[in-house]
Design an enzyme around this catalytic site. Structure first.
Site, PDB file in Angstrom:
ATOM      1  N   CYS A   1    -108.197  38.109 -84.738  1.00  0.00           N
ATOM      2  CA  CYS A   1    -107.616  38.223 -83.280  1.00  0.00           C
ATOM      3  C   CYS A   1    -106.066  38.090 -82.812  1.00  0.00           C
ATOM      4  O   CYS A   1    -105.808  38.520 -81.791  1.00  0.00           O
ATOM      5  CB  CYS A   1    -108.059  36.539 -82.666  1.00  0.00           C
ATOM      6  SG  CYS A   1    -106.895  35.519 -82.792  1.00  0.00           S
ATOM      7  N   ILE A   2    -105.678  38.308 -83.945  1.00  0.00           N
ATOM      8  CA  ILE A   2    -103.933  39.098 -84.422  1.00  0.00           C
ATOM      9  C   ILE A   2    -103.366  40.200 -84.374  1.00  0.00           C
ATOM     10  O   ILE A   2    -104.167  40.264 -85.812  1.00  0.00           O
ATOM     11  CB  ILE A   2    -103.362  37.649 -83.486  1.00  0.00           C
ATOM     12  CG1 ILE A   2    -101.892  37.947 -83.957  1.00  0.00           C
ATOM     13  CG2 ILE A   2    -102.750  37.161 -85.107  1.00  0.00           C
ATOM     14  CD1 ILE A   2    -100.961  36.933 -83.422  1.00  0.00           C
TER      15      ILE A   2
END
Lengths: 429, 101
Positions: B100-101
Site C-alpha cells: 500500500c505504500i
C-alpha cells in the site's frame, strides 16, 4: 419480523450495529450480532505493547459494552453459513438463525500453521507475533530481558492486516533499543515478499532512505518456505537463509475458518465482494465489511470507517428495493509510527497512491502527509480515544469520508492517466 | 523475436506497461529474452495468471496459483527462477506486486 444477522463484533460489525439500528424500524427488524469472543481489542495498540507504550489493560474492553440496546448479542462461533437457505448454524447448541440480510464482518486472523515449521519448538520461545493479544504480551515479556542479537521481522505473504505495521515495528524497535542503550548490540532485519519496504514510486522516493538511515537491513522478495527452529533460520522457497535470534513473525493472514466450511471464500478464506457496493459477488442479501472481504485495499480499521456510509446506504437501499448508489472508493489512511515520538500519515484509495502534502483536519489543523512529524505521532495516540468513544459507538468522527485531493501535492513524475483519475475522483467530493 | 518486442512498451525493470497489449507470442519473446524456453508447465501458470488478471484486475498471489493449479511452490521456483511474482508476472505481461505504500 425480519432479521439482520451480523457475524463478527469487531470494528466493522460493532460500528454497523450501532449505526444501522438507528435507521431500521425496530418493529420490523430484529438485529442479531454474533461473536466467539467476549473481549474487544483495540488492535492498533498491539503494536505498542512490546515497547511498553501501551499497557495490556488499556487496549481491551468488553464487547457487550458496545452492543446497542435492542440488539441480541450471541457469544458463539459459527459452524457454517448456508446462503442458499438464508441461514447460519452456530457452534453453540447448533442454533440455527434464519436471516433476511447477512453481514459478514468476521475479520482476518494470523495462521502460523500455514508456514512450515513456525509452530515447531520456537513458537513463543524466540518466535512471536504481535497480531494477537497473547502474542504481543509474550513478546513484551521477552523483550524486557533480551540483551540483543539478530532481530528478524518477517512478513510471510500478502495480504496482511495493517500492511505497514511490520515496518512500524522495525522503526519502533530501533528507537526502543536506542533508548535502552543496546542498539549497537541489535541487528534489525526486515524481510518482505515484496520487491522492497516501499513499493509505490512516490512513497519510495520520499521514504526510501528511512530504513538505511536507521541501520535497518532489508531482505526483499523473500518468500518464506519454512522456519527451522533447530538452527534458528528462516528459509525462502529459493533457498535463501536468514538467521535470527528473535523472529517477529507476521504469519499468513486468512479469513475465518467457517468461511471455508461454507465454501464462500477464496484461497485465503476472504469473501469475494464488489469493491464499490460491498455486496457479496454471489449472494444479493449478503454484505461483507472490513478485513473479511477480498477487496484490493488495506485491511485496517480506518478502511472500515470509510466503508460504513456506503455499506449502510446500500443495505437500506436494497431492503427498500432501490438502486445501490453507495460507492466505496477504497479510501484508507493510517498513521505510521516512525520511532522517537514521530509519525507519518498516508492517505490513498483504489486509484491514487500515497502522495505528499497536508491532510486537512477540522479543529486540530492539517497533518503532514508522507513525511515525519511529532504531530502525526500524537494523532496516532489520540486515535485510541476516538476509537472507543466515537467510532465504535457509531458517532461520526471528524474525518471526511471520501478521498480528496485537497492539500495533496502531485509530483511532476505522476503520469497523465493517474492525474485524470484524480480529477474524476475529486469531482464528487 | 526481437521484432515483436520492438513495439511493446516496458518499464525500467522490464515489466509490460500495458497488460492488455499482451499476446502469447509476446510472452514467448519475453521469456526468450530472459533465457527461458516455455514448456506446458510454464503455460499452466501463465494462463492461470492471465485469467485471474482478467477476472480481478490484479495478478494472483503465489498461494492462489498453487491452490488453483496443480503446480506446487517448489515447481514454480524451478520453472521461473526469481519466483512467480517477478518472473512469471513479467512473462505474463502483468505488473510486479506492490504494497500500500
Amino acid at each position: 419480523m425480519k432479521t439482520l444477522l451480523i457475524l463478527g463484533a469487531g470494528t466493522a460489525g460493532t460500528m454497523l450495529a450501532n449505526k444501522i439500528t438507528r435507521k431500521l424500524d425496530s418493529r420490523v427488524w430484529k438485529v442479531i450480532l454474533v461473536d466467539k469472543d467476549e473481549t474487544h481489542y483495540y488492535q492498533p495498540g498491539f503494536l505498542f505493547v512490546p515497547f511498553g507504550m501501551n499497557k495490556p489493560q488499556e487496549i481491551i474492553r468488553p464487547k457487550r459494552k458496545y452492543v446497542p440496546a435492542g440488539v441480541e448479542f450471541v457469544l458463539s462461533d459459527v459452524e457454517r453459513i448456508d446462503p442458499g437457505a438464508n441461514q447460519v448454524i452456530l457452534t453453540k447448541e447448533n442454533r440455527v438463525i434464519h436471516y433476511d440480510y447477512l453481514v459478514i464482518a468476521s475479520g482476518t486472523e494470523i495462521r502460523p500453521d500455514q508456514v512450515e515449521g513456525m509452530l515447531d519448538g520456537g513458537w513463543q520461545q524466540n518466535i512471536f507475533d504481535f497480531y494477537t493479544f497473547e502474542g504481543t504480551n509474550k513478546l513484551a515479556n521477552f523483550l524486557k530481558t533480551w540483551q540483543g542479537g539478530r532481530l528478524v521481522v518477517n512478513v510471510a505473504e500478502m495480504p496482511i492486516k495493517c500492511p505497514v505495521a511490520p515496518l512500524e515495528f522495525v522503526f519502533l524497535a530501533d528507537w526502543y533499543f536506542t533508548r535502552r542503550g543496546i542498539r549497537n548490540k541489535v541487528d534489525i532485519i526486515y524481510s518482505t515478499p515484496l520487491p522492497g519496504a516501499f513499493t509505490k514510486p512516490i512513497a519510495a522516493a520520499h521514504l526510501g532512505d528511512m530504513l538505511e538511515k536507521r541501520g535497518i537491513h532489508v531482505e526483499s522478495e523473500f518468500n518464506i518456505g519454512e522456519v527451522d527452529s533447530t538452527k534458528n533460520v528462516i528459509r525462502s522457497w529459493d533457498d535463501r537463509e536468514i538467521p535470527y535470534d528473535l523472529l517477529v513473525a507476521t504469519p499468513t493472514n486468512m479469513g475465518a475458518e467457517f468461511i471455508e466450511r461454507s465454501g464462500m471464500g477464496d484461497e485465503l478464506n476472504f469473501v469475494p465482494t464488489n469493491k464499490h457496493t460491498l455486496q457479496s459477488e454471489q449472494w444479493e442479501n449478503i454484505w461483507v465489511l472490513g478485513d473479511a472481504a477480498n477487496l484490493p485495499t488495506s485491511k485496517a480499521g480506518a478502511v472500515v470507517h470509510y466503508q460504513m456510509e456506503a455499506a449502510i446506504e446500500n443495505l437500506l437501499a436494497h431492503m427498500q428495493g432501490r438502486e445501490l448508489k453507495g460507492h466505496f472508493d477504497g479510501h484508507a489512511n493510517c498513521f505510521v509510527e516512525s520511532g522517537f515520538n514521530k509519525g507519518l500519515l498516508i492517505d490513498f484509495n483504489y486509484d491514487v497512491e500515497p502522495l505528499p502534502g497536508a491532510f486537512p483536519m477540522p479543529i486540530v489543523g492539517p497533518f503532514k502527509l508522507l513525511g515525519e512529524s511529532v504531530f502525526n505521532h500524537w494523532g496516532k495516540l489520540a486515535f485510541g480515544w476516538m476509537y472507543w468513544n466515537l467510532m465504535l459507538k457509531g458517532i461520526d468522527i471528524p474525518l471526511p469520508n471520501e478521498f480528496s485531493m485537497l492539500g495533496k501535492v502531485i509530483p511532476e513524475s505522476f503520469d497523465a492517466k493517474q492525474t485524470l483519475k484524480l480529477q474524476r475522483g475529486d469531482s464528487h467530493v | 523475436m526481437s521484432d515483436i518486442l520492438a513495439t511493446v512498451k516496458f518499464d525500467s525493470e522490464g515489466f509490460m506497461v500495458d497488460p492488455n497489449a499482451w499476446t502469447p507470442e509476446i510472452g514467448k519473446a519475453i521469456a526468450a529474452r530472459e533465457g527461458l524456453e516455455l514448456t506446458d508447465r510454464h503455460w499452466v501458470v501463465i494462463n492461470y495468471a492471465r485469467s485471474e488478471f482478467k477476472a480481478k484486475g490484479q495478478s494472483p498471489t503465489l498461494r492462489a496459483i498453487t491452490k488453483n493449479t496443480d503446480v506446487n511452490t517448489k515447481e514454480i521456483y524451478a520453472l521461473f527462477p526469481g519466483g512467480p511474482a517477478k518472473m512469471a508476472a513479467k512473462i505474463a505481461g502483468l505488473g510486479k506486486p506492490t504494497g500500500c505504500i
